[in-house]
Motif scaffolding. Structure first.
Motif, PDB file in Angstrom:
ATOM      1  N   SER A  59       0.877  -1.166   0.000  1.00  0.00           N
ATOM      2  CA  SER A  59       0.000   0.000   0.000  1.00  0.00           C
ATOM      3  C   SER A  59       0.914   1.216   0.000  1.00  0.00           C
ATOM      4  O   SER A  59       1.833   1.307   0.821  1.00  0.00           O
ATOM      5  CB  SER A  59      -0.889   0.024   1.239  1.00  0.00           C
ATOM      6  N   ILE A  60       0.674   2.123  -0.910  1.00  0.00           N
ATOM      7  CA  ILE A  60       1.541   3.293  -1.040  1.00  0.00           C
ATOM      8  C   ILE A  60       1.088   4.368  -0.061  1.00  0.00           C
ATOM      9  O   ILE A  60      -0.044   4.828  -0.100  1.00  0.00           O
ATOM     10  CB  ILE A  60       1.551   3.806  -2.487  1.00  0.00           C
ATOM     11  N   LEU A  61       2.006   4.751   0.849  1.00  0.00           N
ATOM     12  CA  LEU A  61       1.717   5.762   1.854  1.00  0.00           C
ATOM     13  C   LEU A  61       2.276   7.124   1.446  1.00  0.00           C
ATOM     14  O   LEU A  61       1.649   8.152   1.700  1.00  0.00           O
ATOM     15  CB  LEU A  61       2.296   5.354   3.209  1.00  0.00           C
ATOM     16  N   GLU A  62       3.460   7.148   0.888  1.00  0.00           N
ATOM     17  CA  GLU A  62       4.084   8.367   0.358  1.00  0.00           C
ATOM     18  C   GLU A  62       4.790   7.991  -0.920  1.00  0.00           C
ATOM     19  O   GLU A  62       5.393   6.927  -1.009  1.00  0.00           O
ATOM     20  CB  GLU A  62       5.107   8.963   1.333  1.00  0.00           C
ATOM     21  N   ASN A  63       4.730   8.871  -1.891  1.00  0.00           N
ATOM     22  CA  ASN A  63       5.318   8.567  -3.183  1.00  0.00           C
ATOM     23  C   ASN A  63       5.880   9.844  -3.785  1.00  0.00           C
ATOM     24  O   ASN A  63       5.158  10.613  -4.397  1.00  0.00           O
ATOM     25  CB  ASN A  63       4.238   7.968  -4.093  1.00  0.00           C
ATOM     26  N   ARG A  64       7.145  10.064  -3.584  1.00  0.00           N
ATOM     27  CA  ARG A  64       7.807  11.254  -4.109  1.00  0.00           C
ATOM     28  C   ARG A  64       8.717  10.842  -5.251  1.00  0.00           C
ATOM     29  O   ARG A  64       9.821  10.362  -5.019  1.00  0.00           O
ATOM     30  CB  ARG A  64       8.611  11.946  -3.018  1.00  0.00           C
ATOM     31  N   ALA A  65       8.231  10.982  -6.461  1.00  0.00           N
ATOM     32  CA  ALA A  65       9.009  10.568  -7.630  1.00  0.00           C
ATOM     33  C   ALA A  65      10.388  11.215  -7.592  1.00  0.00           C
ATOM     34  O   ALA A  65      10.535  12.403  -7.351  1.00  0.00           O
ATOM     35  CB  ALA A  65       8.282  10.943  -8.909  1.00  0.00           C
ATOM     36  N   GLY A  66      11.395  10.403  -7.797  1.00  0.00           N
ATOM     37  CA  GLY A  66      12.763  10.890  -7.777  1.00  0.00           C
ATOM     38  C   GLY A  66      13.365  10.912  -6.388  1.00  0.00           C
ATOM     39  O   GLY A  66      14.531  11.238  -6.217  1.00  0.00           O
ATOM     40  N   GLN A  67      12.563  10.586  -5.381  1.00  0.00           N
ATOM     41  CA  GLN A  67      13.064  10.561  -4.015  1.00  0.00           C
ATOM     42  C   GLN A  67      12.727   9.218  -3.389  1.00  0.00           C
ATOM     43  O   GLN A  67      12.961   8.190  -3.988  1.00  0.00           O
ATOM     44  CB  GLN A  67      12.461  11.727  -3.227  1.00  0.00           C
ATOM     45  N   THR A  68      12.187   9.245  -2.188  1.00  0.00           N
ATOM     46  CA  THR A  68      11.869   7.994  -1.502  1.00  0.00           C
ATOM     47  C   THR A  68      10.406   7.625  -1.690  1.00  0.00           C
ATOM     48  O   THR A  68       9.594   8.432  -2.117  1.00  0.00           O
ATOM     49  CB  THR A  68      12.156   8.113   0.005  1.00  0.00           C
ATOM     50  N   CYS A  69      10.102   6.403  -1.336  1.00  0.00           N
ATOM     51  CA  CYS A  69       8.750   5.886  -1.407  1.00  0.00           C
ATOM     52  C   CYS A  69       8.482   5.174  -0.078  1.00  0.00           C
ATOM     53  O   CYS A  69       9.288   4.353   0.349  1.00  0.00           O
ATOM     54  CB  CYS A  69       8.642   4.923  -2.589  1.00  0.00           C
ATOM     55  N   LEU A  70       7.377   5.519   0.576  1.00  0.00           N
ATOM     56  CA  LEU A  70       7.002   4.870   1.828  1.00  0.00           C
ATOM     57  C   LEU A  70       5.827   3.952   1.544  1.00  0.00           C
ATOM     58  O   LEU A  70       4.812   4.383   0.988  1.00  0.00           O
ATOM     59  CB  LEU A  70       6.623   5.909   2.886  1.00  0.00           C
ATOM     60  N   VAL A  71       5.976   2.672   1.899  1.00  0.00           N
ATOM     61  CA  VAL A  71       4.931   1.690   1.638  1.00  0.00           C
ATOM     62  C   VAL A  71       4.587   0.934   2.913  1.00  0.00           C
ATOM     63  O   VAL A  71       5.361   0.915   3.874  1.00  0.00           O
ATOM     64  CB  VAL A  71       5.361   0.679   0.540  1.00  0.00           C
ATOM     65  N   LEU A  72       3.423   0.315   2.891  1.00  0.00           N
ATOM     66  CA  LEU A  72       2.996  -0.552   3.978  1.00  0.00           C
ATOM     67  C   LEU A  72       2.937  -1.965   3.427  1.00  0.00           C
ATOM     68  O   LEU A  72       2.277  -2.231   2.425  1.00  0.00           O
ATOM     69  CB  LEU A  72       1.616  -0.125   4.489  1.00  0.00           C
ATOM     70  N   SER A  73       3.675  -2.869   4.068  1.00  0.00           N
ATOM     71  CA  SER A  73       3.710  -4.263   3.643  1.00  0.00           C
ATOM     72  C   SER A  73       3.577  -5.133   4.878  1.00  0.00           C
ATOM     73  O   SER A  73       4.415  -5.061   5.780  1.00  0.00           O
ATOM     74  CB  SER A  73       5.033  -4.560   2.933  1.00  0.00           C
ATOM     75  N   GLU A  74       2.528  -5.927   4.919  1.00  0.00           N
ATOM     76  CA  GLU A  74       2.301  -6.837   6.048  1.00  0.00           C
ATOM     77  C   GLU A  74       2.402  -6.104   7.389  1.00  0.00           C
ATOM     78  O   GLU A  74       3.137  -6.516   8.287  1.00  0.00           O
ATOM     79  CB  GLU A  74       3.265  -8.012   5.976  1.00  0.00           C
ATOM     80  N   ASN A  75       1.692  -4.990   7.509  1.00  0.00           N
ATOM     81  CA  ASN A  75       1.645  -4.169   8.725  1.00  0.00           C
ATOM     82  C   ASN A  75       2.987  -3.558   9.120  1.00  0.00           C
ATOM     83  O   ASN A  75       3.195  -3.216  10.282  1.00  0.00           O
ATOM     84  CB  ASN A  75       1.060  -4.968   9.901  1.00  0.00           C
ATOM     85  N   ARG A  76       3.910  -3.447   8.165  1.00  0.00           N
ATOM     86  CA  ARG A  76       5.204  -2.788   8.417  1.00  0.00           C
ATOM     87  C   ARG A  76       5.357  -1.634   7.447  1.00  0.00           C
ATOM     88  O   ARG A  76       5.127  -1.793   6.247  1.00  0.00           O
ATOM     89  CB  ARG A  76       6.375  -3.751   8.185  1.00  0.00           C
ATOM     90  N   LYS A  77       5.753  -0.479   7.965  1.00  0.00           N
ATOM     91  CA  LYS A  77       6.064   0.657   7.101  1.00  0.00           C
ATOM     92  C   LYS A  77       7.511   0.526   6.655  1.00  0.00           C
ATOM     93  O   LYS A  77       8.403   0.308   7.475  1.00  0.00           O
ATOM     94  CB  LYS A  77       5.866   1.979   7.836  1.00  0.00           C
ATOM     95  N   ILE A  78       7.728   0.656   5.354  1.00  0.00           N
ATOM     96  CA  ILE A  78       9.073   0.500   4.798  1.00  0.00           C
ATOM     97  C   ILE A  78       9.364   1.696   3.901  1.00  0.00           C
ATOM     98  O   ILE A  78       8.569   2.022   3.018  1.00  0.00           O
ATOM     99  CB  ILE A  78       9.181  -0.796   3.971  1.00  0.00           C
ATOM    100  N   THR A  79      10.489   2.345   4.140  1.00  0.00           N
ATOM    101  CA  THR A  79      10.948   3.424   3.275  1.00  0.00           C
ATOM    102  C   THR A  79      11.933   2.846   2.276  1.00  0.00           C
ATOM    103  O   THR A  79      12.890   2.184   2.654  1.00  0.00           O
ATOM    104  CB  THR A  79      11.636   4.539   4.095  1.00  0.00           C
ATOM    105  N   ILE A  80      11.667   3.109   1.012  1.00  0.00           N
ATOM    106  CA  ILE A  80      12.508   2.570  -0.064  1.00  0.00           C
ATOM    107  C   ILE A  80      13.181   3.739  -0.776  1.00  0.00           C
ATOM    108  O   ILE A  80      12.509   4.693  -1.183  1.00  0.00           O
ATOM    109  CB  ILE A  80      11.664   1.772  -1.074  1.00  0.00           C
ATOM    110  N   ASP A  81      14.496   3.661  -0.928  1.00  0.00           N
ATOM    111  CA  ASP A  81      15.219   4.725  -1.627  1.00  0.00           C
ATOM    112  C   ASP A  81      14.848   4.715  -3.113  1.00  0.00           C
ATOM    113  O   ASP A  81      14.300   3.746  -3.631  1.00  0.00           O
ATOM    114  CB  ASP A  81      16.734   4.568  -1.443  1.00  0.00           C
TER     115      ASP A  81
END
Length: 93
Positions: A59-81
């Protein structure tokens, strides 16, 4: 939406690369499924170590093209570079 047909692997699990997208083409609140991971071995290993493997729903929580992306996976928030997020090939869930 920007399709990643040029980057989708030939053995796309969907058998239809037209349905493959970059994670950055999705909006906040949307749910996507990882169908492939492209990029170097190091990037793939990094994503796999975070539990992001083909078949995983995000589930996409934050999506800043060209920067980071914050997602929710299996009840865990994960920041992806940006580099790692760009390696994800996703489809609508």
């Amino acid at each position: 939406r920007s399709k990643c047909m040029n980057h989708c692997p030939e053995n796309c699990p969907l058998k239809n690369p037209i349905n493959c997208y970059s994670i950055y083409s999705h909006k906040i609140g949307e749910t996507v499924r990882i169908i492939a991971i492209k990029g170097s071995r190091c990037i793939r290993r990094n994503l796999l170590s975070m539990g992001l493997l083909p078949g995983t729903e995000l589930s996409i929580l934050e999506n800043r093209a060209g920067q980071t992306c914050l997602v929710l996976s299996e009840n865990r928030k994960i920041t992806i570079d940006h580099t790692s997020a760009s390696a994800l090939v996703v489809s609508n869930s």
